[in-house]
Design a protein around this motif. Structure first.
Motif, PDB file in Angstrom:
ATOM      1  N   UNK A  79     -18.642   4.742  -3.161  1.00 16.54           N
ATOM      2  CA  UNK A  79     -17.236   5.161  -3.295  1.00 16.54           C
ATOM      3  C   UNK A  79     -16.434   4.076  -4.015  1.00 16.54           C
ATOM      4  N   UNK A  80     -16.654   2.827  -3.646  1.00 16.59           N
ATOM      5  CA  UNK A  80     -15.900   1.725  -4.264  1.00 16.59           C
ATOM      6  C   UNK A  80     -16.245   1.588  -5.741  1.00 16.59           C
ATOM      7  N   UNK A  81     -17.486   1.898  -6.088  1.00 21.29           N
ATOM      8  CA  UNK A  81     -17.914   1.755  -7.472  1.00 21.29           C
ATOM      9  C   UNK A  81     -17.439   2.921  -8.347  1.00 21.29           C
ATOM     10  N   UNK A  82     -17.520   4.142  -7.822  1.00 23.83           N
ATOM     11  CA  UNK A  82     -17.345   5.327  -8.677  1.00 23.83           C
ATOM     12  C   UNK A  82     -16.045   6.083  -8.460  1.00 23.83           C
ATOM     13  N   UNK A  83     -15.419   5.935  -7.302  1.00 22.60           N
ATOM     14  CA  UNK A  83     -14.254   6.777  -7.005  1.00 22.60           C
ATOM     15  C   UNK A  83     -12.957   5.972  -6.966  1.00 22.60           C
ATOM     16  N   UNK A  84     -12.948   4.904  -6.193  1.00 21.25           N
ATOM     17  CA  UNK A  84     -11.691   4.177  -5.964  1.00 21.25           C
ATOM     18  C   UNK A  84     -11.030   3.676  -7.252  1.00 21.25           C
ATOM     19  N   UNK A  85     -11.782   3.165  -8.226  1.00 23.96           N
ATOM     20  CA  UNK A  85     -11.106   2.655  -9.431  1.00 23.96           C
ATOM     21  C   UNK A  85     -10.284   3.723 -10.159  1.00 23.96           C
ATOM     22  N   UNK A  86     -10.625   4.989  -9.994  1.00 21.26           N
ATOM     23  CA  UNK A  86      -9.924   6.057 -10.706  1.00 21.26           C
ATOM     24  C   UNK A  86      -8.803   6.679  -9.881  1.00 21.26           C
ATOM     25  N   UNK A  87      -8.613   6.237  -8.651  1.00 18.92           N
ATOM     26  CA  UNK A  87      -7.642   6.895  -7.776  1.00 18.92           C
ATOM     27  C   UNK A  87      -6.529   5.949  -7.344  1.00 18.92           C
ATOM     28  N   UNK A  88      -5.368   6.542  -7.071  1.00 18.12           N
ATOM     29  CA  UNK A  88      -4.250   5.791  -6.495  1.00 18.12           C
ATOM     30  C   UNK A  88      -4.345   5.896  -4.980  1.00 18.12           C
ATOM     31  N   UNK A  89      -5.503   5.537  -4.471  1.00 17.41           N
ATOM     32  CA  UNK A  89      -5.721   5.579  -3.026  1.00 17.41           C
ATOM     33  C   UNK A  89      -5.284   4.251  -2.425  1.00 17.41           C
ATOM     34  N   UNK A  90      -4.726   4.298  -1.231  1.00 20.02           N
ATOM     35  CA  UNK A  90      -4.367   3.047  -0.559  1.00 20.02           C
ATOM     36  C   UNK A  90      -5.314   2.792   0.609  1.00 20.02           C
ATOM     37  N   UNK A  91      -6.467   3.449   0.569  1.00 22.47           N
ATOM     38  CA  UNK A  91      -7.484   3.154   1.569  1.00 22.47           C
ATOM     39  C   UNK A  91      -7.599   4.240   2.623  1.00 22.47           C
TER      40      UNK A  91
END
Lengths: 149, 149
Positions: A70-82
């Motif tokens: 998730x950290x490699x493929x998803x989080x960089x593209x999202x404005x997620x705060x965790x």
């Protein structure tokens, strides 16, 4: 306008498949020594004598491998705060040395914040699959996404 | 007769407090590099600029620290065959370098197996506490215990 995926951009039903994680005996044993020192996570011979029939990864290790993908493929593209947390995590099948894992997510629900206009909640079903497309772990993530300004 | 805690020996309402886990900056960064490489888990300065105001441990790292305390203090005394999974995991407060964590468990429910006489299920509420007795993580574990022969 930011290209990151904000709360408004998330659509219920969206499916993503991503990641590739090769599971090694060395990493299984290293994780287990530090965090889950049970015989069937530490030693091939002890694993063979257990109900699992061989060395298997700690369930928390599988969760950490999911986190990696998730950290490699998803989080960089999202404005997620965790993530706030998770519901219904189940370890379904053993994860063994040589397995190659991937991940799949499906958006279940979007929940507007009652008293915050800057973030919204998304409930996401996650599955970790092995090279035979068998689910080895499932969970429901509760994630905060930033809203567009 | 085995001294291990079997399914019959578990009592609803039982509370256990155990473990002591000193959280270090080095371990936070090492875990994050491998499994959760987000800036606020990797770098003190990036943490200061984030909503967390400093370096914090990955939530999965906190879960792994809980696993360590359970494996060290609880599992050796029980006839447990491992956790099926957990419900309702919530990361409540940041875990920072220098924190000293401990764990508390409370037995919520015992569930007899419908079609197996050798194991029973126990639902256990777990909390990870910091040195100020604040809960940093809570979860409900679903664990299989062996029944007495």
């Amino acid at each position: 306008m930011s290209d990151l995926v904000h709360w408004e951009d998330v659509e219920v039903g969206q499916v993503q498949r991503f990641g590739r994680y090769e599971v090694t005996q060395e990493e299984i044993v290293e994780f287990a020594r530090q965090f889950d020192p049970q015989p069937f996570h530490l030693d091939e011979e002890a694993g063979r004598r257990s109900i699992f029939g061989g060395l298997i990864a700690s369930g928390w290790h599988t969760a950490a491998m999911f986190s990696h993908m998730v950290a490699e493929h998803v989080i960089p593209a999202t404005a997620s705060t965790g993530a706030v947390g998770f519901d219904d995590l189940r370890w379904i099948k053993p994860v063994r040395p040589g397995d190659v894992l991937s991940a799949e997510t499906r958006v279940l629900e979007k929940i507007e914040s009652r008293n915050r206009r800057d973030v919204g909640t998304v409930r996401i079903a996650g599955r970790v699959l092995n090279q035979r497309d068998e689910a080895v772990m499932t969970l429901t993530s509760i994630v905060l996404f930033r809203c567009r300004p």
